[in-house]
Write an enzyme that holds these catalytic residues in place. Structure first.
Site, PDB file in Angstrom:
ATOM      1  N   ARG B 100      -2.546  73.964-112.138  1.00  0.00           N
ATOM      2  CA  ARG B 100      -2.577  72.565-112.598  1.00  0.00           C
ATOM      3  C   ARG B 100      -1.204  71.991-112.887  1.00  0.00           C
ATOM      4  NH1 ARG B 100      -7.127  74.167-115.816  1.00  0.00           N
ATOM      5  NH2 ARG B 100      -9.053  73.727-114.674  1.00  0.00           N
ATOM      6  N   LYS B 122       6.776  61.322-104.772  1.00  0.00           N
ATOM      7  CA  LYS B 122       5.671  61.425-103.816  1.00  0.00           C
ATOM      8  C   LYS B 122       5.649  62.843-103.246  1.00  0.00           C
ATOM      9  CE  LYS B 122       4.958  56.726-102.084  1.00  0.00           C
ATOM     10  NZ  LYS B 122       4.872  55.900-100.880  1.00  0.00           N
ATOM     11  N   LYS B 206      16.534  53.179-104.675  1.00  0.00           N
ATOM     12  CA  LYS B 206      15.214  53.818-104.639  1.00  0.00           C
ATOM     13  C   LYS B 206      14.693  54.069-106.051  1.00  0.00           C
ATOM     14  CE  LYS B 206      11.868  56.606-102.938  1.00  0.00           C
ATOM     15  NZ  LYS B 206      11.451  57.510-101.893  1.00  0.00           N
ATOM     16  N   GLU B 216       2.878  53.154-107.052  1.00  0.00           N
ATOM     17  CA  GLU B 216       2.701  52.238-105.931  1.00  0.00           C
ATOM     18  C   GLU B 216       1.487  51.333-106.086  1.00  0.00           C
ATOM     19  OE1 GLU B 216       2.385  53.934-101.912  1.00  0.00           O
ATOM     20  OE2 GLU B 216       4.121  52.745-101.432  1.00  0.00           O
ATOM     21  N   ARG B 220       6.521  48.777-105.448  1.00  0.00           N
ATOM     22  CA  ARG B 220       7.043  49.955-104.742  1.00  0.00           C
ATOM     23  C   ARG B 220       6.807  49.843-103.236  1.00  0.00           C
ATOM     24  NH1 ARG B 220       6.788  56.355-106.402  1.00  0.00           N
ATOM     25  NH2 ARG B 220       7.645  57.133-104.438  1.00  0.00           N
ATOM     26  N   ASN B 224       8.274  50.442 -98.104  1.00  0.00           N
ATOM     27  CA  ASN B 224       7.604  50.708 -96.832  1.00  0.00           C
ATOM     28  C   ASN B 224       8.086  49.802 -95.701  1.00  0.00           C
ATOM     29  OD1 ASN B 224       6.087  52.774 -97.905  1.00  0.00           O
ATOM     30  ND2 ASN B 224       4.420  51.404 -98.530  1.00  0.00           N
ATOM     31  N   HIS B 227       7.927  50.838 -92.092  1.00  0.00           N
ATOM     32  CA  HIS B 227       7.121  52.059 -92.058  1.00  0.00           C
ATOM     33  C   HIS B 227       5.729  51.881 -91.473  1.00  0.00           C
ATOM     34  CE1 HIS B 227      10.368  53.824 -94.292  1.00  0.00           C
ATOM     35  NE2 HIS B 227       9.738  54.977 -94.409  1.00  0.00           N
ATOM     36  N   HIS B 231       5.505  54.571 -88.898  1.00  0.00           N
ATOM     37  CA  HIS B 231       4.539  55.679 -88.932  1.00  0.00           C
ATOM     38  C   HIS B 231       3.767  55.767 -87.626  1.00  0.00           C
ATOM     39  CE1 HIS B 231       4.226  56.389 -93.524  1.00  0.00           C
ATOM     40  NE2 HIS B 231       4.819  57.412 -92.952  1.00  0.00           N
TER      41      HIS B 231
END
Lengths: 345, 345
Positions: B100, B122, B206, B216, B220, B224, B227, B231
């Site tokens: 955990r 992240k 950042k 996010e 935030r 992206n 992106h 992506h």
């Protein structure tokens, strides 16, 4: 409360879409009805796993995650875990890792889940090395407890759930301890008012302890009373023992351990035994589990967690002992552990 | 800094035991030396995975977790991710779910990881449905950046890392944007002082954005930029394109999209193209990727995240546009998306 679920969610956990995670028993008992009340697919989708501890695995976690991805659930979704401890722990782990975390709602339907596992934010799955070795701390947005679902619980699961209530009382509140013992029959008869009071008293204790120490750096460890031996019993019985049954026996063993270390009041084990027996819970380990096997399981289990086995020990009913090093758990010599086992043989 | 690693850890992340998670390239370049400096097994153990994005998987996560359990690492352990973005994302996900959660230290050795993925918390792994679909938000206790490791990086990875610096500048700081373009040669020549300044400027941007919106929920999302298309390029090229290369092309496409929607200043795509080209990064998509495939990949990718494709759009270099609905991302009609693709053909 379940009849008002859509309104409760609208207020406390509004979402574009809902994923209900449930097991194959609770699916037709409650989850399908709740899903119907929430609205048709795609607004609400039910994801069902095979009932039982074996489903609390990385494998089931991956399968349901993929099913949710295939269903197109986005970050504006909410996960509801409907069921017992397995649904809550597994559902919470899915929610906490799905697209890096979506809001999570607990709808516990077993007594154990209501009074214990649904509160506190522990999520996780088991591995072949032990229980709950993989998981997260992830708080539910809301926990919705409708005690009427206890009607469909088996007697054995009501008893096992009550064991955790005994634990809450033993670590925090001797008046509550006496209340449980004098209400044992009503609990076993499933008197709904008594059960509701039990749930409320236990959740108050649990949430107070957790709020003070959310990620178990310190005092939260007192909730592990009965659990070092209990986990070993549960694992080595290959889950023939329910978690609460194993904890019941574990509490007695750990009370005896505390006495032999001069930490726990001498009358405590007998008081615990009496309360446990009144709830028709076991006070001895299954005869096929040897002390050696139990000890090895504790060693293995605890090595992975803390480097050495540690025990939560009572001073007396209602009060936990703090070790001289400031910890809320104690080490114990091997001989004392085996001596404690002799009391649950 | 790496020479002082034991002292830095002693001060900022003291632990009973350390687990270094690294890939098969960085293992012999840096990780073994760091491990030797930290102390022999069991005090420090190295867990190595096969270099490459394919290792950022639930499978590798499970394997390394089990290896750590078998090695007996307890909750008083600290995980160090030593390497590029894959080591950081995978190592962070392991740390966040191991018992955990145990403390986590990032030691990025690639430019991309230094300026981008090591900061912000992240973590995650890919699934067959897309990148980073499973993971957590989990902040490192400390990020240790020693720019001297950039000496062993390939030219192609230096360029790809610099693409994220262009992104930071494009969304937040036009002076920084101009500085990057005028220092392109020094960056490509690996002038260590210039690279260090690049790292510091980018990390400042950042970390400021992330501190304002850790999970996010809102702003935030400006990180992206480039992106959504990026992506799709990266996935549909089957990772022939490096992440930074795909983002470079994606930024140009999304700048063109913003122009065609009347949101982005008309001169912006040319300015971006010039900066990207100065860093010898690609400005057009690989010829084997059709607009149709790109669009389908965006649809699939974004469906799983937000329910619909959304784009971070610039007003001009240094400033992101906020949509009328308050979001920091915009929807776009299909025709406009295809029109934007035509500029990277």
């Amino acid at each position: 409360l379940l009849r008002r679920l859509p309104a409760i969610l609208e207020q406390h956990a509004p979402a574009h879409r809902y994923a209900i995670i449930t097991d194959s028993n609770v699916d037709h008992l409650y989850a399908r009805d709740l899903a119907a009340a929430l609205g048709a697919v795609p607004h609400c989708t039910v994801f069902t796993f095979e009932a039982g501890e074996a489903s609390k695995s990385r494998r089931t976690w991956g399968i349901i995650t993929d099913q949710m991805l295939d269903a197109g659930l986005g970050r504006d979704s909410v996960v509801l875990a409907v069921g017992g401890g397995v649904a809550g722990d597994l559902g919470g782990f899915i929610a906490s890792t799905y697209l890096r975390g979506v809001p999570f709602v607990q709808v516990p339907t077993s007594l154990l889940a209501m009074i214990d596992s649904s509160v506190g934010g522990k999520t996780g799955v088991d591995t072949s090395r032990g229980k709950n070795l993989v998981g997260t701390f992830y708080q539910p947005t809301v926990v919705i407890i409708d005690a009427s679902t206890l009607k469909t619980l088996t007697d054995r699961h009501v008893r096992a759930g009550a064991a955790e209530a005994v634990k809450h009382a033993a670590i925090a509140d001797s008046d509550y301890f006496n209340w449980i013992e004098s209400n044992s029959e009503a609990i076993l008869d499933r008197d709904i008012d008594v059960l509701l009071e039990l749930v409320i008293k236990s959740v108050n204790i649990k949430s107070r302890v957790v709020s003070d120490d959310e990620t178990e750096q310190g005092k939260r460890a007192i909730l592990n009373f009965g659990h070092t031996v209990g986990h070993a019993l549960e694992t080595s019985s290959r889950y023939d023992l329910l978690h609460g049954e194993a904890v019941a026996i574990g509490m007695i063993a750990e009370a005896e351990l505390g006495v032999s270390l001069g930490i726990t009041e001498e009358s405590t084990p007998a008081t615990l035994r009496s309360a446990v027996a009144a709830l028709q819970l076991p006070v001895k380990r299954p005869s096929n589990l040897s002390p050696q096997v139990l000890h090895e399981t504790i060693e293995f289990d605890k090595k992975a967690r803390y480097g050495e086995p540690r025990f939560t020990l009572l001073e007396q009913i209602g009060r936990v002992s703090q070790a001289p090093d400031g910890h809320w758990t104690h080490r114990a010599p091997e001989a004392a552990i085996f001596e404690a086992f002799s009391h649950i043989m």
